[in-house]
Write an enzyme that holds these catalytic residues in place. Sequence first.
Site: not given
Length: 679
Positions: A89, A361
């Site tokens: 770069e 139950s």
Amino acid sequence: MKIKKALRIFINTIFWALVVLVGVAAALILIYGNDLPDYKKLATYAPPVATRLYASDGSLLIEYAEERRVFIDYADMPVQLVNAFVAAEDQNFWTHPGIDVQGIARATMGNVLRLMGFRVGFSGASTITQQVAKNFFLTPERTLSRKVKEAILALRLERTFSKQHILTLYLNQIFLGARAYGVGSAALMYFNKPVSELTLAECAFLASLPKAPNNRDRAVERRNYVLRRMVAEGFITQDAADAAAAEELNINSGFTAQMAEEFQYFAEDVRRQLLNTLGREALYNGGLYIKTTIVPEYQRAASAALNKELDAYNTGRDEKLQGAIIAMNPHTGRIVAMAGGRSFNESPFNRATQAMRQIGSTIKPFVFLAALERGMAPTAMLLDAPIVGRREDDSMWRPENYDKKFLGDVPLRFSLETSRNVPAVRLVEQIGVDNAIEVAKRFGVYPADLKNVNLSMALGSGETTLERLVLGYSALINGGRAIESKLVDYIEDRYGRLVGGDAAAPVAWRHDMMPAVEQDASAPLSDAQSLYQMVSILQGAVERGTGKQARVRGHTIAGKTGTTNEVKDVWFVGFSKDLIAGVYLGFDTPKPLGRGAGSHMAARVFADFMKNALADAPDQPFAVPDGLTFVRVNRRSGAAAKDDPDGIIVLEAFKEGQAPNRVPVAHTGIGTAKIGGVF
């Protein structure tokens, strides 16, 4: 003379050209340099960083991020990674003042030629410093004004910060494809490893990404270009470059934050909770470290057990049975396993925490606890005989037992262990509907503001979630303490500071990854003796009652089955001393499960999970409170074993003033008292 004159003209031309350039530069600085952003704030750079969710063993589950980023300090950057980016770069990075004059000249010439009609693309001359200025402060538009501002900012950045700090900003901010920002996240994304473990070839590949971050078709070609640039700059030898170029580039899905299917219901519940408490910005950009309660081996066992039962039922069916399982530590509420359905990808609806269903139950332990609290002994006799003309909501109702039989007088223990409905109805009538439901509300199974209380709700027609039901059962074995479910142990910010969770300060961890239990100073929900009597009865329900399918060899287990009318929903909630789990099965649109289905299916899921979860744990009997007297009694009659030795003998716990029944009752047929009573 001619040579001297030509030299003088050349020098004057250069001089005035420089004067013009300086003048132009000064004018540009005057025009564009006054309204630039405050670049000095980059001294305390804190970029958006992904939040990460970890299991209790430290393994990574998922990350939350709008920009996937892992911050890496310059000191932790591999030298070859830095060199790769500089070579690719900005080869003059270490020497230029922020802008590269030679690069600008080349770019200007190329752009002029293009404007003149030549096929020459725009070439940039942006240094790494200029890219930092653009990425942090400017728009990506290609205009003269933006380029001038970029250059001015770059010069100022170089005067203010070190080259190392500028590189730190650049390498953590740059977009490298696939929502990965910065080299730390890209290393995880593409290679599933931290930057410290990257090879030379992998460093070169990452350095090739800024030019075309989402185009991987030319990945090898672009990586090799970076390697050639590194050789040209003297960063590596040709032999090293050749070896790296020959390395196969194994770009994989890497860390894509996709966890295994079995963890997704839990992670989504965590996300929803933290989104409400922390907010979106902190969750997605705060870089938080979130330590959750989930135990991976428990979670895998829970999901496998649930899916095994669902797959067995669903074979060849169009409409698929769904279900849920949730497991937690009953003393702390820490959720260690959670599955809210067959597949999160198929249906993200969490049936463990979001589905409100009738519980059948499984409500009975709280109803029977109301009786124990009022002094009834586990041997107290209840009449199991036909009830004629029971009116409920303007309709006639005739409660029945699941086996369509009546056994006469039966002990309270026997009635609950075998989940007989008719004695339960008589018990509710005896202690009062409001009192029976009050216990369920007190333990959090039903909401405190429950309206329209009636007998059927005391027998399980009311709705709740599996999570709330399991929390209610937890209080039966943790000393009667009301607890809340916990998904997160603690949260640290990006700097390691504790910012949230259930611990206000670092906690001491045991070898099993469980934090120390904080004792609750609030009053218990029930007395210790009544709670133990109930736990003992539920232990019997597993050992010889309706919960036999939930037995785990070598371990003390208690629990209760539950089935709603027409077998539309089936349940099981069970526990050992330090681990509790609840299971629910049913269709999303309620309908009968069909012949042969029942609560034994949920009990099987529980047993499969617990066998794995408790595989390496010693057996731990339930704690016994002071003040109880234990007597061997006949399970069917409630009489002392010495008076009624035939049949199953159990060790019964009696409070002060309680004792076995004096006279044995018949073990079969209708009881001798209250036969055919009308309520």
